[in-house]
Motif scaffolding. Structure first.
Motif, PDB file in Angstrom:
ATOM      1  N   ALA A   1      -1.345  -0.833  -4.130  1.00  4.35           N
ATOM      2  CA  ALA A   1      -2.671  -0.285  -3.828  1.00  4.35           C
ATOM      3  C   ALA A   1      -2.483   1.106  -3.250  1.00  4.35           C
ATOM      4  O   ALA A   1      -1.691   1.306  -2.330  1.00  4.35           O
ATOM      5  CB  ALA A   1      -3.404  -1.180  -2.840  1.00  4.35           C
ATOM      6  N   ARG A   2      -3.198   2.084  -3.801  1.00  3.99           N
ATOM      7  CA  ARG A   2      -3.075   3.454  -3.324  1.00  3.99           C
ATOM      8  C   ARG A   2      -3.799   3.624  -1.987  1.00  3.99           C
ATOM      9  O   ARG A   2      -4.912   3.149  -1.795  1.00  3.99           O
ATOM     10  CB  ARG A   2      -3.655   4.430  -4.347  1.00  3.99           C
ATOM     11  N   LEU A   3      -3.129   4.304  -1.051  1.00  2.55           N
ATOM     12  CA  LEU A   3      -3.730   4.546   0.257  1.00  2.55           C
ATOM     13  C   LEU A   3      -3.228   5.895   0.749  1.00  2.55           C
ATOM     14  O   LEU A   3      -2.299   5.981   1.551  1.00  2.55           O
ATOM     15  CB  LEU A   3      -3.334   3.428   1.235  1.00  2.55           C
ATOM     16  N   ASP A   4      -3.854   6.956   0.257  1.00  9.30           N
ATOM     17  CA  ASP A   4      -3.414   8.304   0.609  1.00  9.30           C
ATOM     18  C   ASP A   4      -4.316   8.906   1.689  1.00  9.30           C
ATOM     19  O   ASP A   4      -5.190   8.241   2.243  1.00  9.30           O
ATOM     20  CB  ASP A   4      -3.364   9.205  -0.633  1.00  9.30           C
ATOM     21  N   GLU A   5      -4.106  10.176   1.980  1.00 12.03           N
ATOM     22  CA  GLU A   5      -4.845  10.849   3.050  1.00 12.03           C
ATOM     23  C   GLU A   5      -6.348  10.818   2.811  1.00 12.03           C
ATOM     24  O   GLU A   5      -7.139  10.666   3.746  1.00 12.03           O
ATOM     25  CB  GLU A   5      -4.366  12.306   3.160  1.00 12.03           C
TER      26      GLU A   5
ATOM     27  N   CYS B   1       0.857  -1.175   0.000  1.00 12.08           N
ATOM     28  CA  CYS B   1       0.000   0.000   0.000  1.00 12.08           C
ATOM     29  C   CYS B   1       0.898   1.231   0.000  1.00 12.08           C
ATOM     30  O   CYS B   1       1.915   1.269   0.705  1.00 12.08           O
ATOM     31  CB  CYS B   1      -0.897   0.016   1.231  1.00 12.08           C
ATOM     32  N   ALA B   2       0.533   2.233  -0.780  1.00  5.57           N
ATOM     33  CA  ALA B   2       1.406   3.393  -0.935  1.00  5.57           C
ATOM     34  C   ALA B   2       0.612   4.684  -0.920  1.00  5.57           C
ATOM     35  O   ALA B   2      -0.515   4.742  -1.421  1.00  5.57           O
ATOM     36  CB  ALA B   2       2.184   3.291  -2.248  1.00  5.57           C
ATOM     37  N   GLU B   3       1.232   5.705  -0.340  1.00  3.92           N
ATOM     38  CA  GLU B   3       0.628   7.034  -0.358  1.00  3.92           C
ATOM     39  C   GLU B   3       0.441   7.501  -1.797  1.00  3.92           C
ATOM     40  O   GLU B   3      -0.554   8.119  -2.138  1.00  3.92           O
ATOM     41  CB  GLU B   3       1.510   8.004   0.419  1.00  3.92           C
ATOM     42  N   ASP B   4       1.409   7.185  -2.658  1.00  2.00           N
ATOM     43  CA  ASP B   4       1.333   7.492  -4.088  1.00  2.00           C
ATOM     44  C   ASP B   4       1.945   6.319  -4.838  1.00  2.00           C
ATOM     45  O   ASP B   4       3.156   6.077  -4.749  1.00  2.00           O
ATOM     46  CB  ASP B   4       2.091   8.783  -4.399  1.00  2.00           C
ATOM     47  N   THR B   5       1.131   5.582  -5.560  1.00  2.00           N
ATOM     48  CA  THR B   5       1.622   4.384  -6.245  1.00  2.00           C
ATOM     49  C   THR B   5       2.643   4.717  -7.330  1.00  2.00           C
ATOM     50  O   THR B   5       3.496   3.882  -7.655  1.00  2.00           O
ATOM     51  CB  THR B   5       0.447   3.605  -6.879  1.00  2.00           C
ATOM     52  N   ARG B   6       2.581   5.928  -7.880  1.00  4.86           N
ATOM     53  CA  ARG B   6       3.564   6.298  -8.895  1.00  4.86           C
ATOM     54  C   ARG B   6       4.946   6.442  -8.283  1.00  4.86           C
ATOM     55  O   ARG B   6       5.946   5.960  -8.832  1.00  4.86           O
ATOM     56  CB  ARG B   6       3.149   7.604  -9.582  1.00  4.86           C
TER      57      ARG B   6
END
Length: 287
Positions: free
Chosen positions: A56-60, A35-40
């Protein structure tokens, strides 16, 4: 609930990819999903180290609604790694809320140590104070900045904040106004090719970076501000101002008819000065 699943908090470099730790690389390779704050951003990191992994995107904006789902996957036996854009997840980013959700649910959490811009800036600033307070991102509005600085001014600690290059000059202006005696370090692009640590008074740094902002390219990069702890000059000025205010208050209390003993008690309680100093001021006001 499975005992094999876990949430792994994986720190990444704040700039220089050479700072990626062996444990972080191993965790990313072994995770079922990242899981990433920004997948890019994380995708480029994984590609650099030849790691192919589902992202998998997982941002604020998403973490409030998706944290429970991530925790359920961990409870079901998956190993979920979490990366922020840079540095230690949970330090001024959504990772903190993910860890809180995992702890509340009772699933396993493993936090790997790694790079932190706040700690790096604190050391690079050259302060000799053995304590520091990390305030996250500096408030955007000048009124909020003044309030925060005033509230923290009494701490015997260096103050560390993150700041945008676009707001740096304005931030330094407020620091110069509220804490004019403090030394400040502007730590820019730490660990990167154009790393810079500029130190001086807030007023001096404001002029320097205001001039640079007018040049082609302006001020760029990730910035951490380190405001030194209170020094002897600031303490002396503060003591003088407190004494002057206490003297004025003593005159007011005497005019209200309070006796010397009562005035002394009020001055000690209101200004935190010694009883002897308070008594002398009360006697002077009574003359």
């Amino acid at each position: 609930m499975s005992t094999s699943g876990k949430l792994v908090i994986v720190p990444t470099p704040i700039g220089n990819l050479g700072d990626m730790t062996l444990r972080s690389l191993e965790a990313l390779r072994e995770a079922d999903v990242v899981c990433a704050e920004d997948t890019r951003v994380t995708g480029k990191l994984l590609a650099h180290f030849g790691i192919e992994k589902r992202l998998a995107r997982l941002d604020e904006a998403m973490i409030g609604s998706r944290a429970a789902g991530v925790v359920e996957r961990v409870a079901a036996g998956e190993v979920v790694a979490y990366c922020s854009d840079a540095g230690m997840p949970g330090v001024s980013d959504p990772g903190l809320r993910l860890v809180a959700a995992a702890r509340e649910a009772g699933v396993a959490v493993e936090v790997l140590p790694g790079a932190s811009a706040a700690a790096c800036a604190y050391v690079a600033s050259g302060t000799v104070c053995p304590r520091f307070y990390f305030g996250g991102f500096f408030p955007r509005k000048a009124t909020e900045q003044r309030t925060v600085l005033a509230e923290l001014s009494g701490l015997e600690a260096a103050l560390v904040f993150y700041e945008s290059p676009n707001r740096l000059v304005a931030a330094l202006s407020v620091i110069a106004e509220v804490l004019p005696w403090r030394e400040v370090a502007v730590c820019r692009e730490l660990t990167k090719l154009h790393e810079e640590v500029a130190r001086g008074s807030a007023a001096e740094l404001r002029e320097r970076f205001a001039a640079r902002a007018e040049e082609p390219g302006g001020v760029r990069g990730e910035i951490a501000l380190v405001i030194d702890a209170p020094g002897e000059t600031e303490a002396a000025v503060g003591a003088e101002e407190a004494a002057a205010s206490a003297a004025e208050r003593a005159v007011e209390l005497v005019a209200e008819g309070l006796r010397t003993k009562e005035v002394t008690k009020h001055l000690v309680a209101e200004f935190g000065i010694s009883r002897n100093d308070a008594y002398n001021l009360a006697m002077e006001a009574a003359r």
